[in-house]
Structures are given as structure tokens and as C-alpha cells.
Scaffold this motif. Structure first.
Motif, short mmCIF file in Angstrom:
data_model
loop_
_atom_site.label_atom_id
_atom_site.label_comp_id
_atom_site.label_asym_id
_atom_site.label_seq_id
_atom_site.Cartn_x
_atom_site.Cartn_y
_atom_site.Cartn_z
N ALA A 1 19.83 36.74 38.97
CA ALA A 1 18.81 37.52 39.67
C ALA A 1 19.46 38.68 40.42
O ALA A 1 20.63 38.63 40.78
CB ALA A 1 18.08 36.61 40.66
N GLY A 2 18.69 39.72 40.62
CA GLY A 2 19.19 40.87 41.36
C GLY A 2 19.61 40.51 42.77
O GLY A 2 19.09 39.57 43.37
N HIS A 3 20.60 41.23 43.27
CA HIS A 3 21.14 41.04 44.62
C HIS A 3 21.81 39.69 44.80
O HIS A 3 21.92 39.19 45.91
CB HIS A 3 20.06 41.25 45.69
CG HIS A 3 19.38 42.58 45.59
ND1 HIS A 3 20.01 43.76 45.89
CD2 HIS A 3 18.14 42.91 45.17
CE1 HIS A 3 19.18 44.75 45.69
NE2 HIS A 3 18.02 44.27 45.24
N THR A 4 22.28 39.10 43.70
CA THR A 4 23.03 37.86 43.77
C THR A 4 24.47 38.17 44.13
O THR A 4 25.01 39.19 43.72
CB THR A 4 23.00 37.13 42.40
OG1 THR A 4 21.65 36.82 42.09
CG2 THR A 4 23.82 35.86 42.41
N SER A 5 25.09 37.31 44.92
CA SER A 5 26.52 37.43 45.22
C SER A 5 27.25 36.36 44.41
O SER A 5 26.96 35.18 44.53
CB SER A 5 26.79 37.23 46.71
OG SER A 5 26.20 38.28 47.45
N LEU A 6 28.19 36.79 43.59
CA LEU A 6 28.93 35.90 42.71
C LEU A 6 30.37 35.81 43.20
O LEU A 6 31.02 36.83 43.40
CB LEU A 6 28.88 36.44 41.28
CG LEU A 6 29.65 35.68 40.21
CD1 LEU A 6 29.06 34.29 40.00
CD2 LEU A 6 29.63 36.46 38.90
N MET A 7 30.86 34.59 43.42
CA MET A 7 32.24 34.39 43.84
C MET A 7 33.01 33.79 42.67
O MET A 7 32.65 32.74 42.15
CB MET A 7 32.34 33.47 45.06
CG MET A 7 33.74 33.38 45.54
SD MET A 7 34.08 32.51 47.09
CE MET A 7 32.62 31.80 47.62
N VAL A 8 34.08 34.48 42.26
CA VAL A 8 34.93 34.02 41.16
C VAL A 8 36.24 33.55 41.77
O VAL A 8 36.94 34.32 42.43
CB VAL A 8 35.19 35.16 40.15
CG1 VAL A 8 36.10 34.71 39.03
CG2 VAL A 8 33.87 35.70 39.60
N LEU B 1 32.83 38.83 44.25
CA LEU B 1 34.02 38.63 45.07
C LEU B 1 34.98 37.78 44.26
O LEU B 1 34.63 36.70 43.80
CB LEU B 1 33.66 37.92 46.39
CG LEU B 1 34.83 37.53 47.29
CD1 LEU B 1 35.50 38.78 47.85
CD2 LEU B 1 34.36 36.63 48.40
N ILE B 2 36.21 38.28 44.08
CA ILE B 2 37.21 37.58 43.28
C ILE B 2 38.29 37.06 44.22
O ILE B 2 38.86 37.84 44.99
CB ILE B 2 37.86 38.52 42.24
CG1 ILE B 2 36.79 39.18 41.38
CG2 ILE B 2 38.87 37.76 41.39
CD1 ILE B 2 37.30 40.37 40.61
N MET B 3 38.56 35.77 44.16
CA MET B 3 39.65 35.19 44.94
C MET B 3 40.79 34.88 43.97
O MET B 3 40.59 34.21 42.96
CB MET B 3 39.19 33.93 45.65
CG MET B 3 38.15 34.20 46.71
SD MET B 3 37.74 32.75 47.69
CE MET B 3 37.29 31.58 46.45
N SER B 4 41.98 35.37 44.31
CA SER B 4 43.13 35.18 43.43
C SER B 4 44.39 35.07 44.27
O SER B 4 44.47 35.63 45.36
CB SER B 4 43.23 36.37 42.48
OG SER B 4 44.34 36.23 41.62
N GLU B 5 45.37 34.35 43.76
CA GLU B 5 46.65 34.22 44.47
C GLU B 5 47.60 35.36 44.12
O GLU B 5 48.63 35.51 44.74
CB GLU B 5 47.29 32.88 44.14
CG GLU B 5 46.52 31.71 44.72
CD GLU B 5 47.13 30.37 44.35
OE1 GLU B 5 47.89 30.30 43.37
OE2 GLU B 5 46.82 29.40 45.05
N GLY B 6 47.28 36.14 43.13
CA GLY B 6 48.11 37.26 42.70
C GLY B 6 47.22 38.35 42.16
O GLY B 6 46.07 38.49 42.56
N LYS B 7 47.73 39.14 41.24
CA LYS B 7 46.93 40.19 40.62
C LYS B 7 45.84 39.55 39.78
O LYS B 7 46.09 38.66 38.98
CB LYS B 7 47.83 41.07 39.75
CG LYS B 7 47.10 42.26 39.16
CD LYS B 7 48.06 43.27 38.62
CE LYS B 7 47.43 44.44 37.91
NZ LYS B 7 46.08 44.74 38.12
N SER B 8 44.64 40.03 39.96
CA SER B 8 43.48 39.47 39.27
C SER B 8 43.47 39.89 37.81
O SER B 8 43.94 40.96 37.44
CB SER B 8 42.20 39.93 39.95
OG SER B 8 41.07 39.48 39.23
#
Length: 129
Positions: A24-31, A79-86
Motif C-alpha cells: 500500500a502507498g506510504h508503507t515503510s519497508l525495513m530490509v 530503510l536498509i540495515m546492514s553491517e557493511g556495504k549494502s
């Protein structure tokens, strides 16, 4: 590798099978890339990674109709969470380095939440969304 990120038309059942990026529009997705395991991406995995990159970069999701693909506009914050380069493209990177490591993280986070005023916490929430 096993999941389907983009919607795909099933002509046998005559229906559109939904994909994980059909949001849906205006969803926040965390990867969370920190939970990725070593291994190889198969064709579906590469397609999923490309689809996620297209969503981030162009805000479009491809719908697969077997004989042709159609792009549909999307409005998703990622929003991408990563320990190094994504592995994924991004407009901005914020490198976090802890100043200290508390012995009990749950207690420490609880004390932070009680120390922050509700009005300030709401401002944080508005900024993030």
C-alpha cells in the motif's frame, strides 16, 4: 530465493498472484541485511534483488504478465540495515558506531524511553515516517 517479490499473472487460474513488494502507498519497508546467510542467488533471487532495487531507486514495481511486464508506481519508504556495504542502492547512508556497550541492553533502552518526553518521542516518530 524461494519468495516471489513481484506480482505474477497465473493464466491457468486466471488471477494475479500477489508479490511481497505489492504494498500500500506510504508503507515503510525495513530490509534487514544482517540476517542474510551465505550462499548463491538463483535466478529468482537475482530477480527479487533487482525488483527491490527498482522499488528503492524508481519507486516502481514490475508486474509480470508472462508475455510482458508492466510498471506500476509505488510510494514506499525503504530503510536498509546492514553491517557493511549494502547490496541495494540507497540515497543516504548513516554509519552507526556505539560509544559504549551497556551490560544489559534491555534495561538501558527502557531507561532511555522513560527519559525521553512523549512530545519529543512523537517528533522522532513523525521524522521517521
Amino acid at each position: 530465493n524461494n519468495l516471489k517479490f513481484t506480482p505474477c499473472k497465473d493464466y491457468t487460474a486466471n488471477r494475479l498472484e500477489s508479490g511481497l513488494l505489492q504494498l500500500a502507498g506510504h508503507t515503510s519497508l525495513m530490509v534487514d541485511e544482517t540476517v542474510l546467510e551465505q550462499g548463491q542467488l538463483d535466478t529468482n533471487g537475482v530477480h527479487n534483488l533487482t525488483a527491490l532495487g527498482n522499488l528503492i531507486t524508481w519507486q516502481k514495481v514490475d508486474y509480470d504478465f508472462s508475455f510482458h511486464r508492466m510498471e506500476f508506481p509505488s510510494n514506499v519508504n525503504v530503510l536498509i540495515m546492514s553491517e557493511g556495504k549494502s547490496l541495494l542502492p540507497s540515497d543516504c547512508q548513516v554509519h552507526l558506531q556505539p560509544q559504549m556497550v551497556p551490560p544489559n541492553i534491555e534495561e538501558y533502552m527502557g531507561s532511555l524511553l522513560t527519559a525521553v518526553l512523549p512530545s519529543t518521542l512523537n517528533k522522532f516518530r513523525i521524522y521517521v515516517t
